[in-house]
Design an enzyme around this catalytic site. Structure first.
Site, short mmCIF file in Angstrom:
data_model
loop_
_atom_site.label_atom_id
_atom_site.label_comp_id
_atom_site.label_asym_id
_atom_site.label_seq_id
_atom_site.Cartn_x
_atom_site.Cartn_y
_atom_site.Cartn_z
N ASP A 100 5.61 -13.11 -1.64
CA ASP A 100 4.23 -12.64 -1.53
C ASP A 100 4.10 -11.32 -2.31
O ASP A 100 4.44 -11.30 -3.49
CB ASP A 100 3.85 -12.52 -0.04
CG ASP A 100 2.38 -12.23 0.19
OD1 ASP A 100 1.57 -13.17 0.09
OD2 ASP A 100 2.05 -11.06 0.46
N HIS A 112 3.24 -21.22 3.04
CA HIS A 112 3.37 -19.87 2.48
C HIS A 112 4.56 -19.10 3.04
O HIS A 112 5.19 -18.31 2.32
CB HIS A 112 2.09 -19.08 2.73
CG HIS A 112 2.11 -17.71 2.14
ND1 HIS A 112 2.07 -17.48 0.79
CD2 HIS A 112 2.20 -16.47 2.73
CE1 HIS A 112 2.12 -16.18 0.55
NE2 HIS A 112 2.21 -15.55 1.71
N TYR A 148 -4.04 -4.00 -1.40
CA TYR A 148 -5.11 -4.78 -2.04
C TYR A 148 -6.20 -3.89 -2.64
O TYR A 148 -7.09 -4.38 -3.34
CB TYR A 148 -5.76 -5.71 -1.02
CG TYR A 148 -4.83 -6.78 -0.49
CD1 TYR A 148 -4.70 -8.00 -1.15
CD2 TYR A 148 -4.09 -6.57 0.67
CE1 TYR A 148 -3.85 -8.99 -0.66
CE2 TYR A 148 -3.24 -7.56 1.17
CZ TYR A 148 -3.11 -8.75 0.49
OH TYR A 148 -2.26 -9.73 0.97
#
Length: 555
Positions: A329, A522, A464
């Site tokens: 990730d 994931h 982010y």
């Protein structure tokens, strides 16, 4: 109610016994001479005294050789000495640990059953003592207790050594199961009130464990995982007021593991022991803002420029000139960018799920995010405080909703990463009461919860919030090809990091190897830990052997 399972070392956990060469001499006279020297003195022969810790292994060898020379000389006709300590040294290299037994121990522990090994073994001061060290190191990491006769003063089948093991496990004899190849030790265990099984076939013995414990141990096994309370923890000071937390296990070539969002070092709990047992030094860090690392509030602290510079300082402080960096990730983003901008610090690079995304200097990346519905969650994360409030409202519900396996679509609510803005939140419309995924035990879930109670989601979400800052910095840097060995692991059921996003990576990474897990989502390390370990270790061994970098597997 059985609370513990104990194994004798030789023939069950490890085989064969390294002293089996005593029985392999072709000549009956030679075999008899060995037997005579071993039996002379009864319970005081050299091997028994070594197992009691009265003499060391090298002393035992010297004594055996001397006795064998005398025995051989007394034969008619006279024989050359049939005993060779060097041959025994060589045989000790051939013993192997039974991985099925290790896997069984892991399964039993996950189901609340304590495990242990009782070993008639010696203090190994021999010239080739590394093999015994490796065996004991693996056993200590896989079993709750390991009782060695040479440190206990008693040996199998004596009651004292059984009692030592039972006391360490805090169980009574009738709560324990004993398994061994020795009929004598099985009878002794039964005499103490233990349930005892004599091993003639290891698969049958494991099936007997299933019957006695009512725990399935012969099906597909989960690999060994880390206990946060038992693994080595450390901190590196990056700058005043800033520390990075890490855990480590093993020795050998270093492998640095970087997690993603919303995770911590603990997401590598299945990979750390596997890498250590394969001969590598596994180091898993808490990225700044996560877990036990410092979590500053400023958004700019979490830019790629700052994160990568701090990874370099981390390596410097640990004295590591180069590592193999493996990321998942966001950790995959760090891995690829380290390979691009600090290639001299990496021996090789690998990423789980996260491809290398190209950087277009002519297109603002926020526009790219807005054009891909799957990435709408990243738009939602931009406003400070909004996502924090939702994710921190009920941490248990948050992790139960986020950490689910790809095969649980019919049994667990699924978080959709599209339509979030319209819904008004990531979890809006999902049930308040959520089941826990099979990829998490209750203890593992609680560990994540307590980690995020410390600093919350502000730091992790700030990753982010540097999209444009990261883009400008990366555009200002030279961006060539990644020439080092590289690995890209894709999965078939990741709903966000699609396999198709990795198409064309070979143009930038000519030495790219690939692996794919079709039935995996994931959370690759948690959902398919055994397969993930196999892929990583196979690749690591290949690149280290190709470059003549030594590593010494324990298994």
């Amino acid at each position: 109610m059985k609370k513990a399972v104990l194994f004798g070392l030789w023939g069950s956990v490890v085989s064969p016994h390294p002293f089996q060469p005593f029985l392999k001499f072709k000549s009956n006279i030679q075999r008899d001479s060995i037997s005579n020297t071993s039996d002379r003195g009864g319970s005081e022969n050299a091997l028994v005294r070594a197992e009691r810790g009265i003499i060391t292994l090298s002393q035992m060898f010297a004594e055996q050789e001397s006795e064998c020379e005398k025995e051989a000389a007394s034969q008619v006709p006279s024989l050359s000495a049939p005993f060779s300590a060097q041959k025994l040294y060589d045989e000790m290299k051939k013993v192997e640990i039974n991985k099925n037994v290790l896997d069984t121990a892991v399964t039993l522990q996950r189901n609340g059953i304590k495990t242990g090994v009782v070993a008639n073994i010696w203090v190994d001061d021999s010239s080739q003592r590394d093999n015994v060290a490796q065996i004991l190191s693996v056993l200590e990491s896989c079993f709750d207790v390991v009782v060695c006769s040479c440190y206990n003063g008693s040996r199998l089948p004596e009651p004292a050594i059984f009692h030592t093991a039972l006391d360490k496990l805090n169980v009574k004899p009738d709560q324990a199961i004993w398994l061994d190849v020795s009929e004598e030790s099985v009878q002794a265990a039964e005499g103490l009130g233990m349930t005892a099984v004599q091993i003639t076939d290891i698969k049958e013995a494991l099936m007997e464990i299933e019957k006695l414990t009512e725990i399935k141990v012969t099906s597909e096994q989960q690999p060994l995982s880390c206990n946060p309370e038992e693994i080595n923890h450390g901190y590196v000071t990056i700058k005043p007021g800033m520390k990075i937390h890490f855990v480590e296990m093993g020795d050998g070539p270093p492998v640095l593991l970087c997690h993603g969002f919303p995770e911590s070092w603990f997401s590598w709990r299945y990979q750390i022991p596997a890498l250590a047992n394969a001969g590598f030094r596994a180091i898993a860090i808490d990225i700044k803002g996560f877990g036990d690392s410092t979590a500053p509030a400023d958004i700019e602290e979490y830019s790629q420029e700052n994160i990568l510079q701090e990874l370099v300082i981390f390596l410097d402080k640990l004295g590591l000139t180069q590592v193999t960096l493996v990321g998942h990730d966001w950790g995959g983003v760090f891995a690829w960018n380290m390979a691009l901008y600090y290639p001299e610090r990496l021996r090789a690079v690998a990423s789980l799920n996260t491809p290398l995304f190209p950087v277009d200097p002519d297109k603002n990346p926020m526009l790219t995010l807005q054009s891909i519905p799957l990435f709408e969650y990243q738009i939602y994360f931009q406003e400070t405080g909004v996502a924090e409030a939702e994710l921190e409202k009920d941490l248990e519900r948050t992790f139960k909703l986020l950490f689910t396996a790809s095969y649980e679509t019919d049994t667990h609510p699924q978080v959709e990463t599209t339509g979030i803005i319209k819904r008004g939140g990531l979890f809006v419309g999902l049930p308040e009461v959520v089941p826990r995924s099979a990829i998490l035990t209750e203890a593992e879930l609680q560990y994540y919860i307590q980690q995020y109670r410390k600093s919350g989601f502000r730091g992790p979400l700030n990753l982010y919030r540097n999209v444009e800052k990261n883009w400008r910095w990366m555009c200002s840097r030279p961006r060539g090809k990644i020439l080092m060995p590289a690995l890209m692991v894709t999965t078939g059921k990741d709903k966000v990091l699609l396999e198709s996003f990795s198409i064309g990576m070979e143009k930038t990474i000519p030495n790219l190897s690939r692996a794919h897990l079709e039935n995996c989502g994931h959370w690759t390390q948690m959902e398919r830990p055994a397969e993930t370990n196999k892929i990583l270790i196979s690749w690591l061994k290949e690149i280290h052997q190709k470059n003549n970098i030594p590593f010494f597997p324990k298994l």
